[in-house]
Design an enzyme around this catalytic site. Structure first.
Site, mmCIF file in Angstrom:
data_model
loop_
_atom_site.group_PDB
_atom_site.id
_atom_site.type_symbol
_atom_site.label_atom_id
_atom_site.label_comp_id
_atom_site.label_asym_id
_atom_site.label_seq_id
_atom_site.Cartn_x
_atom_site.Cartn_y
_atom_site.Cartn_z
ATOM 1 N N SER A 118 7.819 -1.159 2.486
ATOM 2 C CA SER A 118 9.003 -0.358 2.228
ATOM 3 C C SER A 118 9.372 -0.489 0.762
ATOM 4 O O SER A 118 9.127 -1.528 0.141
ATOM 5 C CB SER A 118 10.194 -0.788 3.098
ATOM 6 O OG SER A 118 11.293 0.054 2.799
ATOM 7 N N ASP A 147 1.759 -8.643 0.349
ATOM 8 C CA ASP A 147 0.384 -8.202 0.617
ATOM 9 C C ASP A 147 -0.024 -7.167 -0.430
ATOM 10 O O ASP A 147 0.565 -6.094 -0.508
ATOM 11 C CB ASP A 147 0.301 -7.587 2.016
ATOM 12 C CG ASP A 147 -1.116 -7.137 2.316
ATOM 13 O OD1 ASP A 147 -2.000 -8.002 2.327
ATOM 14 O OD2 ASP A 147 -1.333 -5.929 2.503
ATOM 15 N N LEU A 178 4.216 -0.277 11.300
ATOM 16 C CA LEU A 178 5.129 0.787 11.745
ATOM 17 C C LEU A 178 4.360 2.066 12.011
ATOM 18 O O LEU A 178 4.942 3.113 12.272
ATOM 19 C CB LEU A 178 6.204 1.028 10.670
ATOM 20 C CG LEU A 178 6.984 -0.212 10.230
ATOM 21 C CD1 LEU A 178 7.894 0.106 9.045
ATOM 22 C CD2 LEU A 178 7.804 -0.761 11.395
ATOM 23 N N GLY A 179 3.038 1.977 11.897
ATOM 24 C CA GLY A 179 2.216 3.177 12.074
ATOM 25 C C GLY A 179 2.239 4.064 10.839
ATOM 26 O O GLY A 179 1.964 5.262 10.938
ATOM 27 N N SER A 180 2.577 3.473 9.676
ATOM 28 C CA SER A 180 2.589 4.220 8.399
ATOM 29 C C SER A 180 3.222 5.598 8.529
ATOM 30 O O SER A 180 2.574 6.618 8.278
ATOM 31 C CB SER A 180 1.163 4.358 7.850
ATOM 32 O OG SER A 180 0.774 3.162 7.245
ATOM 33 N N TRP A 220 0.850 -1.190 0.000
ATOM 34 C CA TRP A 220 0.000 0.000 0.000
ATOM 35 C C TRP A 220 0.889 1.246 0.000
ATOM 36 O O TRP A 220 1.834 1.324 0.784
ATOM 37 C CB TRP A 220 -0.911 0.005 1.243
ATOM 38 C CG TRP A 220 -1.774 1.227 1.337
ATOM 39 C CD1 TRP A 220 -2.573 1.742 0.377
ATOM 40 C CD2 TRP A 220 -1.916 2.085 2.484
ATOM 41 N NE1 TRP A 220 -3.216 2.876 0.849
ATOM 42 C CE2 TRP A 220 -2.822 3.110 2.130
ATOM 43 C CE3 TRP A 220 -1.358 2.089 3.771
ATOM 44 C CZ2 TRP A 220 -3.198 4.120 3.019
ATOM 45 C CZ3 TRP A 220 -1.725 3.102 4.659
ATOM 46 C CH2 TRP A 220 -2.645 4.097 4.278
ATOM 47 N N ILE A 276 13.881 -2.857 3.694
ATOM 48 C CA ILE A 276 13.227 -4.153 3.442
ATOM 49 C C ILE A 276 14.004 -5.245 4.188
ATOM 50 O O ILE A 276 13.422 -6.096 4.871
ATOM 51 C CB ILE A 276 13.164 -4.438 1.917
ATOM 52 C CG1 ILE A 276 12.047 -3.588 1.282
ATOM 53 C CG2 ILE A 276 12.955 -5.917 1.618
ATOM 54 C CD1 ILE A 276 12.003 -3.607 -0.237
ATOM 55 N N TYR A 322 -4.766 -0.711 -4.506
ATOM 56 C CA TYR A 322 -3.496 0.006 -4.372
ATOM 57 C C TYR A 322 -2.980 0.476 -5.741
ATOM 58 O O TYR A 322 -1.950 1.149 -5.815
ATOM 59 C CB TYR A 322 -2.416 -0.872 -3.709
ATOM 60 C CG TYR A 322 -2.763 -1.405 -2.335
ATOM 61 C CD1 TYR A 322 -3.823 -0.892 -1.585
ATOM 62 C CD2 TYR A 322 -2.023 -2.440 -1.768
ATOM 63 C CE1 TYR A 322 -4.131 -1.400 -0.332
ATOM 64 C CE2 TYR A 322 -2.332 -2.945 -0.511
ATOM 65 C CZ TYR A 322 -3.389 -2.429 0.195
ATOM 66 O OH TYR A 322 -3.683 -2.939 1.437
HETATM 67 P P1 A2P Z 1 10.030 3.483 2.744
HETATM 68 O O1 A2P Z 1 9.087 2.781 1.790
HETATM 69 O O2 A2P Z 1 10.707 4.648 2.111
HETATM 70 O O3 A2P Z 1 10.987 2.507 3.417
HETATM 71 P P2 A2P Z 1 3.707 0.881 7.369
HETATM 72 O O4 A2P Z 1 4.165 -0.447 6.881
HETATM 73 O O5 A2P Z 1 3.405 0.918 8.834
HETATM 74 O O6 A2P Z 1 2.572 1.431 6.549
HETATM 75 O O7 A2P Z 1 4.926 1.911 7.200
HETATM 76 C C1 A2P Z 1 5.454 2.179 5.921
HETATM 77 C C2 A2P Z 1 6.286 3.441 5.994
HETATM 78 O O8 A2P Z 1 7.399 3.214 6.851
HETATM 79 C C3 A2P Z 1 6.861 3.869 4.669
HETATM 80 O O9 A2P Z 1 6.846 5.267 4.631
HETATM 81 C C4 A2P Z 1 8.275 3.338 4.703
HETATM 82 O O10 A2P Z 1 9.127 4.128 3.923
HETATM 83 C C5 A2P Z 1 8.626 3.436 6.159
HETATM 84 N N1 A2P Z 1 9.552 2.388 6.629
HETATM 85 C C6 A2P Z 1 9.557 1.089 6.252
HETATM 86 N N2 A2P Z 1 10.502 0.415 6.930
HETATM 87 C C7 A2P Z 1 11.083 1.309 7.756
HETATM 88 C C8 A2P Z 1 12.142 1.218 8.697
HETATM 89 N N3 A2P Z 1 12.759 0.072 8.939
HETATM 90 N N4 A2P Z 1 12.476 2.352 9.375
HETATM 91 C C9 A2P Z 1 11.841 3.528 9.147
HETATM 92 N N5 A2P Z 1 10.845 3.677 8.256
HETATM 93 C C10 A2P Z 1 10.475 2.579 7.563
#
Ligand code: A2P
Length: 278
Positions: free
Chosen positions: A221, A44, A173-175, A21, A227, A49
Site C-alpha cells: 500500500s 519486501d 489482497l489479490g492485488s 511491488w 498501511i 520493482y
Molecule cells: P494502495 O497502494 O493505494 O493502498 P496486494 O498487496 O495484494 O498486491 O494488493 C495491493 C493493492 O491493494 C494496491 O492497489 C493497494 O492500493 C490496495 N490496498 C492495500 N491495502 C488495502 C486495503 N486495506 N483496502 C483496500 N485496498 C488496499
C-alpha cells in the site's frame, strides 16, 4: 497471536510486511517511512520493482532519525530469474545492497552467504519446490508465493508445513490495483460477509486468514491509512466456523507468470511453469 513467525534458521519473520511491488517511485519512499513509523518491521523489495533506490533513501532516513536500527528490520529482496547463474549472483546482490544502502539483506545474515552462490534453484517458482530441495545445500527458510483466500495454495501449504518451510504470501489482497488481471478477492461475498460480522474490512479479513494459516503477509500500500489498517490484524481473529467458509471460495491463480512463458523460455506453457496448477 505473535507478531512474527520463527523460521527454520531461528530468525523471526514479522507476520505483516510492507509490499513494494507496483509502488511507484515518488511514493514508495513515503510508504516505507510511514510503514516503519506505524510499526512494520519487514519490507519486501526487489530490484525488478525499479524502486529500491528510493526504498534505500527512506531506510537511511529512518536510521538517521533513530526510528529503528538496521537490526530491527527484516528486509527481503530478490535474486531475479535473469541472475541465477552462480557467476551473476554477486553482481545482482551488490546492486541491490547499493540501492538499498544496506550491508546485508534478510535479518542478520552475513552479507554474502557462501551458500548463496550455489543456489541455482529458483525459490520463487515454488510449484517446483519439492524438487529444488535436493539440488541445494541449504534448505529454503521461506517460500514466498501468491497466496490469498482466492488462491489458497493448500498443496504447497501442506508441503511447507511438513518440511519446516515458512510460507510468505505476496499479493495477499489479490492485488486489486493491478490493471492486467481481474482480481475479486476483496469483492468476494464470503469475505465481505465475514468482514461485516467481525466489524473489519475485507482486506483485514483476507490478511488475517493468511496469518491464521501460519503464513506471513506482504500487503502493498502507498496509503498511510491503509498501511495502518493492514497492520491492525493481531488483537482479533476469525472464529473456526467462519474460517471453514474459506474453503467455498473459488480458486484462481492471478499472477500467472506470463513474462516467463514463451516459445524461447524453458517454460513454453503455463501448465509447464506451474506443474499444471493453474
Ligand atoms: P494502495 O497502494 O493505494 O493502498 P496486494 O498487496 O495484494 O498486491 O494488493 C495491493 C493493492 O491493494 C494496491 O492497489 C493497494 O492500493 C490496495 N490496498 C492495500 N491495502 C488495502 C486495503 N486495506 N483496502 C483496500 N485496498 C488496499
Amino acid at each position: 497471536m505473535a507478531k512474527h513467525f520463527v523460521l527454520n534458521t531461528g530468525a523471526k519473520i514479522p507476520s505483516v510486511g510492507l509490499g513494494t511491488w507496483q509502488s511507484d517511485p515518488g511514493v514508495v519512499g513515503n510508504a516505507v517511512y510511514a510503514a516503519v513509523k506505524a510499526g512494520y518491521r519487514h519490507i519486501d523489495c526487489a530490484s525488478a520493482y525499479n524502486n529500491e533506490k528510493e526504498v534505500g533513501l527512506a531506510l537511511k532516513k529512518l536510521f538517521e532519525e533513530g526510528v529503528v536500527k538496521r537490526e530491527d528490520l527484516f528486509i527481503t529482496s530478490k535474486l531475479w530469474c535473469d541472475h541465477h547463474a552462480p557467476e551473476d549472483v554477486p553482481e545482482a546482490l551488490d546492486a541491490t545492497l547499493n540501492d538499498l544502502q544496506l550491508e546485508f539483506i534478510g535479518h542478520s545474515e552475513p552479507r554474502r552467504d557462501p551458500a548463496l552462490a550455489n543456489l541455482k534453484a529458483t525459490y520463487h517458482l515454488t510449484s517446483h519446490l519439492p524438487g529444488q530441495q535436493w539440488r541445494t545445500r541449504v534448505p529454503p527458510a521461506v517460500d514466498q508465493v501468491e497466496c490469498h483466500p482466492g488462491w489458497q495454495q493448500m498443496k504447497l501449504h501442506n508441503f511447507c508445513q511438513s518440511t519446516g518451510i515458512h510460507l510468505s504470501a505476496y499479493s495477499p489482497l489479490g492485488s486489486p490495483g493491478s490493471t492486467f488481471m481481474n482480481s475479486n478477492v476483496l469483492k468476494e461475498p464470503i469475505i465481505i460477509s465475514i468482514a461485516e460480522k467481525l466489524g473489519k474490512t475485507p482486506a483485514q479479513v483476507a490478511l488475517r486468514w493468511n496469518i491464521q494459516m501460519g503464513h506471513s503477509v506482504l500487503p502493498k500500500s502507498v496509503s498511510e491509512e491503509r498501511i495502518k489498517q493492514n497492520l491492525d490484524v493481531y488483537d482479533w481473529s476469525i472464529p473456526e466456523d467462519l474460517l471453514a467458509k474459506f474453503s467455498e471460495i473459488k480458486q484462481v491463480r492471478l499472477l500467472r507468470g506470463n513474462f516467463i512463458v514463451n516459445p524461447q523460455s524453458v517454460y513454453k506453457t503455463h501448465e509447464e511453469l506451474w506443474d499444471g496448477e493453474i
